[in-house]
Scaffold this motif. Structure first.
Motif, PDB file in Angstrom:
ATOM      1  N   GLY A 135      -3.006   4.515   1.524  1.00 50.23           N
ATOM      2  CA  GLY A 135      -2.820   3.504   2.546  1.00 50.23           C
ATOM      3  C   GLY A 135      -1.368   3.093   2.722  1.00 50.23           C
ATOM      4  O   GLY A 135      -0.888   2.961   3.852  1.00 50.23           O
ATOM      5  N   ASN A 137     -15.844   6.593   7.582  1.00 49.37           N
ATOM      6  CA  ASN A 137     -15.127   7.861   7.499  1.00 49.37           C
ATOM      7  C   ASN A 137     -16.009   8.943   6.882  1.00 49.37           C
ATOM      8  O   ASN A 137     -17.010   8.649   6.224  1.00 49.37           O
ATOM      9  N   PHE A 180      -9.987  -1.870  12.842  1.00 47.00           N
ATOM     10  CA  PHE A 180      -9.678  -0.671  12.059  1.00 47.00           C
ATOM     11  C   PHE A 180      -9.778  -0.967  10.564  1.00 47.00           C
ATOM     12  O   PHE A 180     -10.269  -0.140   9.793  1.00 47.00           O
ATOM     13  N   LEU A 181      -9.342  -2.146  10.147  1.00 51.86           N
ATOM     14  CA  LEU A 181      -9.407  -2.534   8.732  1.00 51.86           C
ATOM     15  C   LEU A 181     -10.841  -2.476   8.208  1.00 51.86           C
ATOM     16  O   LEU A 181     -11.084  -2.034   7.076  1.00 51.86           O
ATOM     17  N   SER A 231      -6.947   0.348   3.775  1.00 51.73           N
ATOM     18  CA  SER A 231      -6.918  -0.100   5.161  1.00 51.73           C
ATOM     19  C   SER A 231      -6.135  -1.386   5.350  1.00 51.73           C
ATOM     20  O   SER A 231      -5.636  -1.653   6.452  1.00 51.73           O
ATOM     21  N   ALA A 233     -12.445   1.668   8.913  1.00 54.49           N
ATOM     22  CA  ALA A 233     -11.923   2.826   8.185  1.00 54.49           C
ATOM     23  C   ALA A 233     -12.590   3.072   6.839  1.00 54.49           C
ATOM     24  O   ALA A 233     -12.929   4.216   6.523  1.00 54.49           O
ATOM     25  N   GLY A 261     -11.351   4.588  12.994  1.00 54.48           N
ATOM     26  CA  GLY A 261     -11.613   4.485  11.569  1.00 54.48           C
ATOM     27  C   GLY A 261     -12.306   5.695  10.988  1.00 54.48           C
ATOM     28  O   GLY A 261     -12.258   5.928   9.778  1.00 54.48           O
ATOM     29  N   GLU A 304     -11.315   0.341   1.314  1.00 58.68           N
ATOM     30  CA  GLU A 304     -10.846  -0.914   1.888  1.00 58.68           C
ATOM     31  C   GLU A 304      -9.445  -1.279   1.431  1.00 58.68           C
ATOM     32  O   GLU A 304      -8.697  -1.939   2.145  1.00 58.68           O
TER      33      GLU A 304
END
Length: 339
Positions: free
Chosen positions: A70, A143, A135-136, A115, A139, A105, A112
């Motif tokens: 990340g 995925n 997106f946080l 992200s 993702a 995402g 997490e």
């Protein structure tokens, strides 16, 4: 003469005071641990402490590679992606940008922890906070790595994969729309909202390394704090309590949602934990899988350190409620009801 002596004193190099930083403290702690290894083993030779330490290490080991991923993506966005490019890709309307961010995402195989710094960097590059927060949440939950892990953990039950995807994506997008409608920038700390200037070509690698290093130090500290809380709470939850949930679906949904918060498992591993609880019905297991990547103590600590306490205190409780609702609805639709 007095003027000359004053000038000489001013020209004399100042002695730099030695300041103890976190690096020196870490080295001292490691040195003490190595020298007193045998005594520390006797001191901590307690079953509960051994279990807690195992959970602490497991959470950190699971999350750290994705946290590094990340911050590397965060550094790459800051150094190599100009703000104008992001503005051209994302729709101008916040509601439409939420949908694009939710689907984006799917492309990031991270948890997490990864992200959070990416979302912060997106906001710093001019992306609407509603899209960055979507997106946080999306993702780490939708995925391909997470979906494959869910399929492996629940063999013969593809409906669990579809239910988790739908519930998690709905959670992310609903929270994005809620923020677009009612969220306030004053809740987010100023440093996370600060607009980043375009980087000159000759400074890109320096900006990349400095951004990645800063984000790793900040997020890593709160990751350790969250893992410590998770390990402490994990020891306090007896395993026999799960037997009571076999015939109590509604209670099971609430309990599994709370456990998802306090256990703070990585989204790539939580499906195997849920599958191992054979006495728990499928719907509470699904809620566990939807809530965990959206809000847990580890993620709450990371959000507090990244976006500020005022943001986390508002965002996390609402996310918790929305995740339970979306997970329950997805379970009713894809799992055929309460079972």
């Amino acid at each position: 003469m007095e003027t000359l002596s004053n000038n000489a004193a001013e020209e004399r190099p100042r002695t730099r005071r030695f300041r103890i930083s976190s690096i020196e403290i870490l080295c001292a702690v490691l040195l003490v641990a190595v020298l007193a290894q045998s005594k520390l083993q006797d001191l901590f030779d307690v079953p509960a402490l051994r279990t807690g330490s195992t959970v602490f290490v497991a959470v950190c080991v699971q999350a750290l590679p994705f946290l590094v991923l990340g911050v590397l993506i965060s550094g790459a966005i800051a150094a190599f992606v100009p703000a104008r490019a992001l503005e051209r890709v994302l729709p101008r309307r916040a509601s439409a940008a939420v949908g694009v961010a939710g689907l984006a995402g799917v492309a990031l195989p991270g948890c997490e922890c990864a992200s959070v710094p990416v979302a912060r960097r997106l906001i710093g590059q001019g992306v609407a906070p509603a899209a960055a927060l979507t997106f946080l949440l999306a993702a780490p939950a939708v995925n391909p790595v997470v979906l494959v892990a869910t399929a492996v953990a629940f063999p013969g039950r593809p409906e669990m994969v579809f239910a988790r995807f739908a519930g998690s994506l709905a959670t992310a997008m609903v929270m994005g729309w809620i923020w677009a409608r009612w969220g306030k920038l004053s809740w987010i700390t100023e440093r996370a909202l600060r607009r980043l200037p375009d980087v000159q070509p000759g400074q890109r690698w320096r900006v990349f390394t400095e951004t990645a290093r800063t984000d790793l130090v900040e997020a890593g500290g709160f990751l350790v704090l969250g893992a410590l809380i998770s390990a402490s709470l994990n020891v306090l939850v007896p395993a026999k309590w799960f037997e009571v949930l076999s015939g109590q679906v509604i209670v099971g949904v609430v309990v599994m949602a709370v456990l998802a918060v306090v256990l703070a498992l990585c989204s790539e591993a939580d499906a195997f934990v849920a599958a191992s609880l054979t006495a728990v019905p499928l719907l509470p297991k699904l809620v566990f899988l939807v809530v965990g990547p959206a809000v847990d103590v580890k993620l709450f600590a990371l959000q507090t350190g990244t976006f500020g306490r005022s943001f986390a205190a508002r965002f996390a409780p609402v996310t918790f409620v929305v995740a339970i609702a979306c997970g329950t609805v997805a379970g009713v639709i894809f799992l055929g009801g309460v079972r």
